[in-house]
Design an enzyme around this catalytic site. Structure first.
Site, PDB file in Angstrom:
ATOM      1  N   GLY A 101       0.614  -0.915  -0.328  1.00  0.00           N
ATOM      2  CA  GLY A 101      -0.123  -0.086  -0.139  1.00  0.00           C
ATOM      3  C   GLY A 101       0.959   0.823  -0.078  1.00  0.00           C
ATOM      4  O   GLY A 101       1.940   1.863   1.028  1.00  0.00           O
ATOM      5  N   THR A 102       0.646   2.176  -0.832  1.00  0.00           N
ATOM      6  CA  THR A 102       1.296   3.404  -1.446  1.00  0.00           C
ATOM      7  C   THR A 102       0.848   4.765  -1.761  1.00  0.00           C
ATOM      8  O   THR A 102       0.076   3.967  -2.790  1.00  0.00           O
ATOM      9  CB  THR A 102       2.848   3.005  -1.635  1.00  0.00           C
ATOM     10  OG1 THR A 102       3.631   4.388  -0.855  1.00  0.00           O
ATOM     11  CG2 THR A 102       2.826   2.080  -2.847  1.00  0.00           C
ATOM     12  N   THR A 103       1.237   5.609  -2.096  1.00  0.00           N
ATOM     13  CA  THR A 103       0.743   5.774  -4.031  1.00  0.00           C
ATOM     14  C   THR A 103       2.614   7.129  -4.203  1.00  0.00           C
ATOM     15  O   THR A 103       2.709   7.688  -3.084  1.00  0.00           O
ATOM     16  CB  THR A 103      -0.561   7.311  -3.115  1.00  0.00           C
ATOM     17  OG1 THR A 103      -1.477   6.589  -2.398  1.00  0.00           O
ATOM     18  CG2 THR A 103      -0.252   8.334  -5.042  1.00  0.00           C
TER      19      THR A 103
END
Length: 299
Positions: free
Chosen positions: A97-99
């Site tokens: 999970g990341t952006t």
């Protein structure tokens, strides 16, 4: 000797070398292990102590080793080719999970990332540095497995520095991204988890996407991670090559903010970099809560 079913262990005595030959069957693999002991009584004592299913294994000089799985078959069994995702145990599958995002404009390249690290539903950190400073003109981003991205991008930095020392010039963005793609392609199917961007400036601003399958793409904008679909929506609506530096920074900040607002696996602070002809410049970090309540006016 005679081999029985998969739970049995066959012990044979080689009188010529006074060694115990142990052949253990495990998942259709046979691995012989040689152990030298002083007396037959000592062998029987250790076998009774460890149990018949876990015989004494050691080295020729007599140092004891604990019972263990044969290491030569681990990668072959659990990480073989394209079957990795289906064969590997669920306990070591990555929950990512990341952006992260980057785009090219007339003033260089904007790189913006969040700072949250997650272990499935658990938020393990809010202060991860997801931009790797490869050299004064090159940046790499992290998405996927933190250890894989961090290790291999730092290894890329070492190789880029060696290139400079050998050739007396700075490596190009194209060549640096190809180095990383060659590394990841060599380890394809072995369980790496990487979705990185390589941004830099040589004779012009350049941006590449490299992942753990060895894929290497060149484009004017990328977003990687679980919140990338939200970031792309803001980028596509506001992107223009002719943006000023201030407007480009504001666009990158706004895109990451909206992604972190909608994606539970992204958050923390926004770290923003501007890559230009004189190198890269790190701008201040922006706290998500401050942006949410004070800048964008959500109540």
């Amino acid at each position: 000797f005679q081999l029985h079913d998969s739970t049995k262990t066959v012990v044979d005595w080689n009188s010529k070398s006074d060694c115990q030959l142990i052949i253990k069957r495990n998942k259709n693999m046979l691995k012989p292990s040689f152990t030298c002991l002083d007396t037959t009584d000592e062998i029987e004592h250790l076998t009774d102590f460890l149990g018949k299913d876990q015989p004494y294994q050691g080295l020729k000089n007599g140092f004891a080793l604990p019972p263990h799985m044969p290491t030569f078959g681990v990668l072959e069994d659990d990480h073989s080719g394209d079957k990795y995702a289906s064969k590997v145990d669920d306990s070591i599958k990555f929950a990512r999970g990341t952006t992260t995002l980057a785009f090219i404009f007339q003033g260089g390249v904007i790189v913006a990332v969040d700072s949250r690290a997650t272990q499935g539903p658990y938020i393990s950190s809010q202060s991860v540095k997801k931009v790797i400073e490869i050299n004064d003109f090159l940046l790499g981003t992290m998405a996927g497995g933190a250890a894989d991205c961090s290790f291999w991008e730092r290894e890329l930095g070492r190789r880029c520095r060696l290139f400079e020392l050998r050739n007396k010039k700075r490596i190009s963005v194209c060549a640096a991204s190809k180095l990383l793609a060659n590394i990841t392609y060599a380890y394809k199917g072995y369980g790496l988890s990487m979705g990185t961007m390589i941004a830099g400036y040589d004779d012009q601003p350049q941006l590449y996407y490299v992942d753990s399958d060895g894929t290497r793409l060149k484009h004017d904008k990328f977003s990687v991670g679980s919140g990338s679909t939200y970031a792309y929506g803001v980028l596509d609506s506001g992107y223009s090559y002719d943006l000023s530096v201030e407007d480009a920074i504001a666009l990158g900040r706004r895109a990451i903010y909206h992604a972190t607002h909608r994606d539970a696996y992204s958050g923390g602070t926004i770290n923003l970099y501007h890559v230009h002809e004189n190198g890269w410049t790190k701008h201040e970090s922006f706290d998500m809560n401050t942006l949410h309540y004070d800048v964008y006016g959500y109540n």
